[in-house]
Design a protein around this motif. Structure first.
Motif, PDB file in Angstrom:
ATOM      1  N   VAL A 249       0.848  -1.047   0.018  1.00  0.00           N
ATOM      2  CA  VAL A 249      -0.016  -0.064   0.075  1.00  0.00           C
ATOM      3  C   VAL A 249       1.039   1.263   0.002  1.00  0.00           C
ATOM      4  O   VAL A 249       0.751   2.063  -0.871  1.00  0.00           O
ATOM      5  N   VAL A 250       1.754   1.302   0.836  1.00  0.00           N
ATOM      6  CA  VAL A 250       2.828   2.270   0.901  1.00  0.00           C
ATOM      7  C   VAL A 250       3.184   2.590  -0.269  1.00  0.00           C
ATOM      8  O   VAL A 250       3.632   3.760  -0.879  1.00  0.00           O
ATOM      9  N   GLU A 251       3.848   1.589  -1.059  1.00  0.00           N
ATOM     10  CA  GLU A 251       4.463   1.836  -2.315  1.00  0.00           C
ATOM     11  C   GLU A 251       3.770   2.246  -3.438  1.00  0.00           C
ATOM     12  O   GLU A 251       3.920   3.227  -4.309  1.00  0.00           O
ATOM     13  N   TYR A 252       2.554   1.732  -3.493  1.00  0.00           N
ATOM     14  CA  TYR A 252       1.329   2.281  -4.224  1.00  0.00           C
ATOM     15  C   TYR A 252       1.039   3.839  -4.213  1.00  0.00           C
ATOM     16  O   TYR A 252       1.346   4.393  -5.162  1.00  0.00           O
ATOM     17  N   LEU A 253       1.014   4.063  -2.989  1.00  0.00           N
ATOM     18  CA  LEU A 253       0.574   5.582  -2.549  1.00  0.00           C
ATOM     19  C   LEU A 253       1.990   6.350  -3.078  1.00  0.00           C
ATOM     20  O   LEU A 253       1.598   7.541  -3.427  1.00  0.00           O
ATOM     21  N   ASN A 254       3.206   5.828  -2.668  1.00  0.00           N
ATOM     22  CA  ASN A 254       4.348   6.557  -3.068  1.00  0.00           C
ATOM     23  C   ASN A 254       4.525   7.013  -4.632  1.00  0.00           C
ATOM     24  O   ASN A 254       4.934   7.838  -4.960  1.00  0.00           O
ATOM     25  N   TYR A 255       4.109   6.016  -5.552  1.00  0.00           N
ATOM     26  CA  TYR A 255       4.038   6.078  -6.899  1.00  0.00           C
ATOM     27  C   TYR A 255       2.832   6.767  -7.453  1.00  0.00           C
ATOM     28  O   TYR A 255       2.784   7.428  -8.507  1.00  0.00           O
ATOM     29  N   PHE A 256       1.544   6.498  -6.787  1.00  0.00           N
ATOM     30  CA  PHE A 256       0.466   7.042  -7.639  1.00  0.00           C
ATOM     31  C   PHE A 256      -0.279   8.020  -6.880  1.00  0.00           C
ATOM     32  O   PHE A 256      -1.153   8.460  -7.242  1.00  0.00           O
ATOM     33  N   ALA A 257       0.016   8.339  -5.605  1.00  0.00           N
ATOM     34  CA  ALA A 257      -0.845   9.177  -4.755  1.00  0.00           C
ATOM     35  C   ALA A 257      -0.038  10.725  -4.356  1.00  0.00           C
ATOM     36  O   ALA A 257       0.083  11.689  -4.737  1.00  0.00           O
ATOM     37  N   VAL A 258       1.131  10.086  -3.469  1.00  0.00           N
ATOM     38  CA  VAL A 258       1.877  11.174  -2.855  1.00  0.00           C
ATOM     39  C   VAL A 258       3.215  10.788  -2.671  1.00  0.00           C
ATOM     40  O   VAL A 258       3.327   9.516  -2.103  1.00  0.00           O
ATOM     41  N   ARG A 259       4.329  11.407  -2.788  1.00  0.00           N
ATOM     42  CA  ARG A 259       5.686  11.008  -2.871  1.00  0.00           C
ATOM     43  C   ARG A 259       5.956  10.943  -1.098  1.00  0.00           C
ATOM     44  O   ARG A 259       5.743  11.684  -0.348  1.00  0.00           O
ATOM     45  N   LEU A 260       6.242   9.791  -0.784  1.00  0.00           N
ATOM     46  CA  LEU A 260       6.713   9.233   0.626  1.00  0.00           C
ATOM     47  C   LEU A 260       8.032   9.003   0.548  1.00  0.00           C
ATOM     48  O   LEU A 260       8.541   8.504   1.721  1.00  0.00           O
ATOM     49  N   ALA A 261       8.868   8.674  -0.427  1.00  0.00           N
ATOM     50  CA  ALA A 261      10.496   8.315  -0.356  1.00  0.00           C
ATOM     51  C   ALA A 261      11.153   9.448  -0.394  1.00  0.00           C
ATOM     52  O   ALA A 261      11.314  10.347  -1.352  1.00  0.00           O
ATOM     53  N   TYR A 262      11.988   9.713   0.952  1.00  0.00           N
ATOM     54  CA  TYR A 262      12.913  10.603   0.865  1.00  0.00           C
ATOM     55  C   TYR A 262      13.893  10.059   1.673  1.00  0.00           C
ATOM     56  O   TYR A 262      13.943   9.200   2.573  1.00  0.00           O
ATOM     57  N   PRO A 263      15.118  10.940   1.509  1.00  0.00           N
ATOM     58  CA  PRO A 263      16.289  10.324   2.599  1.00  0.00           C
ATOM     59  C   PRO A 263      15.851  10.469   4.109  1.00  0.00           C
ATOM     60  O   PRO A 263      15.066  11.424   4.393  1.00  0.00           O
TER      61      PRO A 263
ATOM     62  N   ASP B 149      17.241  11.393   6.830  1.00  0.00           N
ATOM     63  CA  ASP B 149      17.596  12.465   7.461  1.00  0.00           C
ATOM     64  C   ASP B 149      16.374  13.710   7.159  1.00  0.00           C
ATOM     65  O   ASP B 149      16.264  14.819   7.899  1.00  0.00           O
ATOM     66  N   ARG B 150      15.823  13.536   6.070  1.00  0.00           N
ATOM     67  CA  ARG B 150      15.184  14.753   5.678  1.00  0.00           C
ATOM     68  C   ARG B 150      13.498  14.259   5.706  1.00  0.00           C
ATOM     69  O   ARG B 150      12.586  15.225   5.145  1.00  0.00           O
ATOM     70  N   TRP B 151      13.310  12.900   5.907  1.00  0.00           N
ATOM     71  CA  TRP B 151      11.740  12.400   5.752  1.00  0.00           C
ATOM     72  C   TRP B 151      10.751  13.436   6.500  1.00  0.00           C
ATOM     73  O   TRP B 151       9.939  13.528   5.904  1.00  0.00           O
ATOM     74  N   PHE B 152      10.907  13.590   7.762  1.00  0.00           N
ATOM     75  CA  PHE B 152       9.907  14.205   8.500  1.00  0.00           C
ATOM     76  C   PHE B 152       9.781  15.798   7.982  1.00  0.00           C
ATOM     77  O   PHE B 152       8.559  15.997   7.994  1.00  0.00           O
ATOM     78  N   ILE B 153      10.527  16.316   7.312  1.00  0.00           N
ATOM     79  CA  ILE B 153      10.407  17.459   6.949  1.00  0.00           C
ATOM     80  C   ILE B 153       9.781  17.499   5.501  1.00  0.00           C
ATOM     81  O   ILE B 153       8.811  18.428   5.334  1.00  0.00           O
ATOM     82  N   ARG B 154      10.215  16.742   4.745  1.00  0.00           N
ATOM     83  CA  ARG B 154       9.564  16.789   3.274  1.00  0.00           C
ATOM     84  C   ARG B 154       8.275  16.073   3.119  1.00  0.00           C
ATOM     85  O   ARG B 154       7.525  16.397   2.280  1.00  0.00           O
ATOM     86  N   VAL B 155       7.948  14.850   3.893  1.00  0.00           N
ATOM     87  CA  VAL B 155       6.993  14.215   3.668  1.00  0.00           C
ATOM     88  C   VAL B 155       5.483  14.916   3.922  1.00  0.00           C
ATOM     89  O   VAL B 155       4.578  14.693   3.411  1.00  0.00           O
ATOM     90  N   GLY B 156       5.628  15.755   4.879  1.00  0.00           N
ATOM     91  CA  GLY B 156       4.663  16.653   5.108  1.00  0.00           C
ATOM     92  C   GLY B 156       4.102  17.730   4.184  1.00  0.00           C
ATOM     93  O   GLY B 156       3.063  18.335   4.190  1.00  0.00           O
ATOM     94  N   ARG B 157       4.927  17.792   3.126  1.00  0.00           N
ATOM     95  CA  ARG B 157       4.637  18.767   2.017  1.00  0.00           C
ATOM     96  C   ARG B 157       3.732  18.071   1.020  1.00  0.00           C
ATOM     97  O   ARG B 157       3.518  19.028  -0.262  1.00  0.00           O
ATOM     98  N   TRP B 158       3.467  16.916   0.951  1.00  0.00           N
ATOM     99  CA  TRP B 158       2.429  16.173  -0.083  1.00  0.00           C
ATOM    100  C   TRP B 158       2.914  16.315  -1.325  1.00  0.00           C
ATOM    101  O   TRP B 158       1.963  16.895  -2.009  1.00  0.00           O
TER     102      TRP B 158
END
Length: 176
Positions: free
Chosen positions: A126-140, A142-151
């Motif tokens: 489900v996470v991989e599906y969302l990452n490719y077809f809905a919202v980017r979830l893959a980030y380094p 060290d920056r994940w918490f900052i960037r994932v919230g940008r949707w």
């Protein structure tokens, strides 16, 4: 854009594509060689494959996308036939995830450990599906918490949006 930027993106896409295909192969090999022999019975196997098939589908499609995108990155939009296939995948994968969930529930594993593994694999799909077809979830990390919230919109979805429809693509090749 510059030739250096294009080459850098092509290298990045090569790593992403081969990484996704390697991940798919790894999940399949681990499931067949290490997990399946330890399962209690056919229902456990069916539950595992109900979770694993959607994950493998998304990972293989993602790997193929990244490798193919190397040919058009910074040069042209995603080719219309390729975009059409990924529009179908977007729907088919969601259906596959739903069918996989039904399979997990029908063939609920006997042991708690197997059940947790099966649910974790399905949730990862489900996470991989969302990452490719809905919202980017893959980030380094060290920056994940900052960037994932940008949707942010995934690169695949951006390519789908800028792809020429098949009819427009035909008109561009028509000299008249």
């Amino acid at each position: 854009m510059s030739a250096e930027r294009r080459q850098a993106l092509r290298g990045k896409y090569l790593k992403l594509g081969t990484g996704e295909l390697a991940a798919a192969a790894s999940f399949a090999v681990v499931a067949i060689a290490l997990v399946m022999p330890r399962l209690a019975g056919p229902d456990d196997s069916s539950a595992l494959w109900s979770a694993l098939v959607p994950l493998l589908a998304v990972l293989v499609q993602a790997g193929i996308y990244w490798l193919a995108a190397r040919s058009w990155v910074e040069r042209a939009p995603m080719p219309a036939p390729f975009a059409a296939a990924y529009r179908v995948f977007r729907i088919a994968d969601a259906v596959l995830l739903g069918v996989g969930l039904v399979g997990i529930l029908v063939w609920w594993p006997e042991g708690i450990g197997t059940a947790l593994l099966v649910v974790a694999v399905w949730l990862f799909a489900v996470v991989e599906y969302l990452n490719y077809f809905a919202v980017r979830l893959a980030y380094p990390l060290d920056r994940w918490f900052i960037r994932v919230g940008r949707w942010r919109t995934p690169r695949l979805v951006q390519d789908l949006r800028t792809s020429a429809p098949a009819s427009r693509a035909r008109n561009h090749s028509d000299p008249n």
